[in-house]
Design a protein around this motif. Structure first.
Motif, PDB file in Angstrom:
ATOM      1  N   GLY A  31      52.936  51.364  48.352  1.00  0.00           N
ATOM      2  CA  GLY A  31      53.504  50.132  48.911  1.00  0.00           C
ATOM      3  C   GLY A  31      53.099  48.870  48.184  1.00  0.00           C
ATOM      4  N   LEU A  32      52.722  48.989  46.927  1.00  0.00           N
ATOM      5  CA  LEU A  32      52.294  47.827  46.142  1.00  0.00           C
ATOM      6  C   LEU A  32      53.177  47.633  44.916  1.00  0.00           C
ATOM      7  N   THR A  33      53.302  46.394  44.496  1.00  0.00           N
ATOM      8  CA  THR A  33      53.907  46.102  43.203  1.00  0.00           C
ATOM      9  C   THR A  33      52.782  45.952  42.190  1.00  0.00           C
ATOM     10  N   VAL A  34      53.132  45.960  40.925  1.00  0.00           N
ATOM     11  CA  VAL A  34      52.127  45.754  39.875  1.00  0.00           C
ATOM     12  C   VAL A  34      51.479  44.382  40.057  1.00  0.00           C
ATOM     13  N   SER A  35      52.287  43.371  40.332  1.00  0.00           N
ATOM     14  CA  SER A  35      51.751  42.011  40.520  1.00  0.00           C
ATOM     15  C   SER A  35      50.767  41.950  41.676  1.00  0.00           C
ATOM     16  N   GLU A  36      51.111  42.593  42.804  1.00  0.00           N
ATOM     17  CA  GLU A  36      50.202  42.600  43.951  1.00  0.00           C
ATOM     18  C   GLU A  36      48.896  43.304  43.604  1.00  0.00           C
ATOM     19  N   TYR A  37      49.000  44.424  42.905  1.00  0.00           N
ATOM     20  CA  TYR A  37      47.801  45.173  42.530  1.00  0.00           C
ATOM     21  C   TYR A  37      46.903  44.333  41.619  1.00  0.00           C
ATOM     22  N   ILE A  38      47.488  43.690  40.639  1.00  0.00           N
ATOM     23  CA  ILE A  38      46.697  42.856  39.718  1.00  0.00           C
ATOM     24  C   ILE A  38      46.069  41.702  40.477  1.00  0.00           C
ATOM     25  N   ARG A  39      46.839  41.055  41.370  1.00  0.00           N
ATOM     26  CA  ARG A  39      46.297  39.947  42.152  1.00  0.00           C
ATOM     27  C   ARG A  39      45.112  40.414  42.998  1.00  0.00           C
ATOM     28  N   LEU A  40      45.269  41.538  43.695  1.00  0.00           N
ATOM     29  CA  LEU A  40      44.174  42.065  44.514  1.00  0.00           C
ATOM     30  C   LEU A  40      42.964  42.451  43.658  1.00  0.00           C
ATOM     31  N   SER A  41      43.227  43.024  42.481  1.00  0.00           N
ATOM     32  CA  SER A  41      42.135  43.403  41.573  1.00  0.00           C
ATOM     33  C   SER A  41      41.368  42.175  41.092  1.00  0.00           C
ATOM     34  N   LEU A  42      42.098  41.106  40.775  1.00  0.00           N
ATOM     35  CA  LEU A  42      41.433  39.882  40.311  1.00  0.00           C
ATOM     36  C   LEU A  42      40.618  39.231  41.424  1.00  0.00           C
ATOM     37  N   ILE A  43      41.121  39.298  42.651  1.00  0.00           N
ATOM     38  CA  ILE A  43      40.348  38.768  43.782  1.00  0.00           C
ATOM     39  C   ILE A  43      39.043  39.541  43.918  1.00  0.00           C
ATOM     40  N   LYS A  44      39.108  40.862  43.830  1.00  0.00           N
ATOM     41  CA  LYS A  44      37.885  41.682  43.909  1.00  0.00           C
ATOM     42  C   LYS A  44      36.930  41.347  42.759  1.00  0.00           C
ATOM     43  N   ALA A  45      37.482  41.178  41.548  1.00  0.00           N
ATOM     44  CA  ALA A  45      36.639  40.836  40.392  1.00  0.00           C
ATOM     45  C   ALA A  45      35.984  39.475  40.591  1.00  0.00           C
ATOM     46  N   ALA A  46      36.741  38.518  41.115  1.00  0.00           N
ATOM     47  CA  ALA A  46      36.197  37.176  41.348  1.00  0.00           C
ATOM     48  C   ALA A  46      35.079  37.199  42.377  1.00  0.00           C
ATOM     49  N   ASN A  47      35.180  38.118  43.329  1.00  0.00           N
ATOM     50  CA  ASN A  47      34.159  38.240  44.374  1.00  0.00           C
ATOM     51  C   ASN A  47      33.063  39.244  44.020  1.00  0.00           C
ATOM     52  N   ASN A  48      33.043  39.683  42.781  1.00  0.00           N
ATOM     53  CA  ASN A  48      32.057  40.643  42.280  1.00  0.00           C
ATOM     54  C   ASN A  48      32.048  41.926  43.120  1.00  0.00           C
ATOM     55  N   GLU A  49      33.255  42.392  43.452  1.00  0.00           N
ATOM     56  CA  GLU A  49      33.396  43.601  44.267  1.00  0.00           C
ATOM     57  C   GLU A  49      33.939  44.778  43.457  1.00  0.00           C
ATOM     58  N   VAL A  50      33.795  44.707  42.157  1.00  0.00           N
ATOM     59  CA  VAL A  50      34.305  45.805  41.339  1.00  0.00           C
ATOM     60  C   VAL A  50      33.150  46.550  40.695  1.00  0.00           C
ATOM     61  N   ARG A  51      33.381  47.823  40.491  1.00  0.00           N
ATOM     62  CA  ARG A  51      32.406  48.659  39.787  1.00  0.00           C
ATOM     63  C   ARG A  51      33.039  49.026  38.463  1.00  0.00           C
ATOM     64  N   LEU A  52      32.499  48.521  37.395  1.00  0.00           N
ATOM     65  CA  LEU A  52      33.056  48.789  36.079  1.00  0.00           C
ATOM     66  C   LEU A  52      32.767  50.220  35.668  1.00  0.00           C
ATOM     67  N   VAL A  53      33.735  50.831  35.052  1.00  0.00           N
ATOM     68  CA  VAL A  53      33.606  52.208  34.590  1.00  0.00           C
ATOM     69  C   VAL A  53      33.130  52.188  33.143  1.00  0.00           C
ATOM     70  N   SER A  54      32.065  52.894  32.875  1.00  0.00           N
ATOM     71  CA  SER A  54      31.579  53.015  31.509  1.00  0.00           C
ATOM     72  C   SER A  54      32.019  54.368  30.966  1.00  0.00           C
ATOM     73  N   PHE A  55      32.960  54.339  30.049  1.00  0.00           N
ATOM     74  CA  PHE A  55      33.441  55.578  29.468  1.00  0.00           C
ATOM     75  C   PHE A  55      32.379  56.226  28.584  1.00  0.00           C
ATOM     76  N   LEU A  56      31.357  55.468  28.236  1.00  0.00           N
ATOM     77  CA  LEU A  56      30.272  56.016  27.417  1.00  0.00           C
ATOM     78  C   LEU A  56      29.346  56.903  28.238  1.00  0.00           C
ATOM     79  N   ASP A  57      29.472  56.853  29.562  1.00  0.00           N
ATOM     80  CA  ASP A  57      28.651  57.689  30.434  1.00  0.00           C
ATOM     81  C   ASP A  57      29.395  58.931  30.915  1.00  0.00           C
ATOM     82  N   SER A  58      30.610  59.142  30.411  1.00  0.00           N
ATOM     83  CA  SER A  58      31.369  60.310  30.845  1.00  0.00           C
ATOM     84  C   SER A  58      30.724  61.575  30.268  1.00  0.00           C
TER      85      SER A  58
END
Length: 92
Positions: A31-58
């Motif tokens: 139920g999301l558009t790409v724009s909505e997903y990006i907007r929600l992702s940026l809000i989470k990033a701005a609020n420091n609510e994201v966990r960055l994935v390190s591909f070097l730890d795979s």
């Protein structure tokens, strides 16, 4: 009357058509558009609510690092071979 100013910022990115279509299809199922997903992702990033994935730890990266550090590698070509391969990709 309010003195507040609404500021909008447009953020854009470039991806392949295939990635764009797959993302659009998968997000639509939720139920999301790409724009909505990006907007929600940026809000989470701005609020420091994201966990960055390190591909070097795979597991694959850790295994490759271990192989390189213990000499378990083989040469499959020269740097010239690699350059030729890159040039071929650029022309295809």
């Amino acid at each position: 009357m309010s003195n507040s100013v609404i500021k909008n910022k447009t953020v854009s990115t470039c991806v392949t058509e295939d990635i764009s279509e797959k993302a659009k299809d998968n997000l639509a199922k939720q139920g999301l558009t790409v724009s909505e997903y990006i907007r929600l992702s940026l809000i989470k990033a701005a609020n420091n609510e994201v966990r960055l994935v390190s591909f070097l730890d795979s597991p694959e990266a850790i295994k490759a690092k271990n192989e390189a550090e213990t000499g378990q590698v083989s040469t499959i070509g020269s740097s010239n071979d690699f350059d030729a391969w890159i040039d071929k990709i650029d022309t295809d």
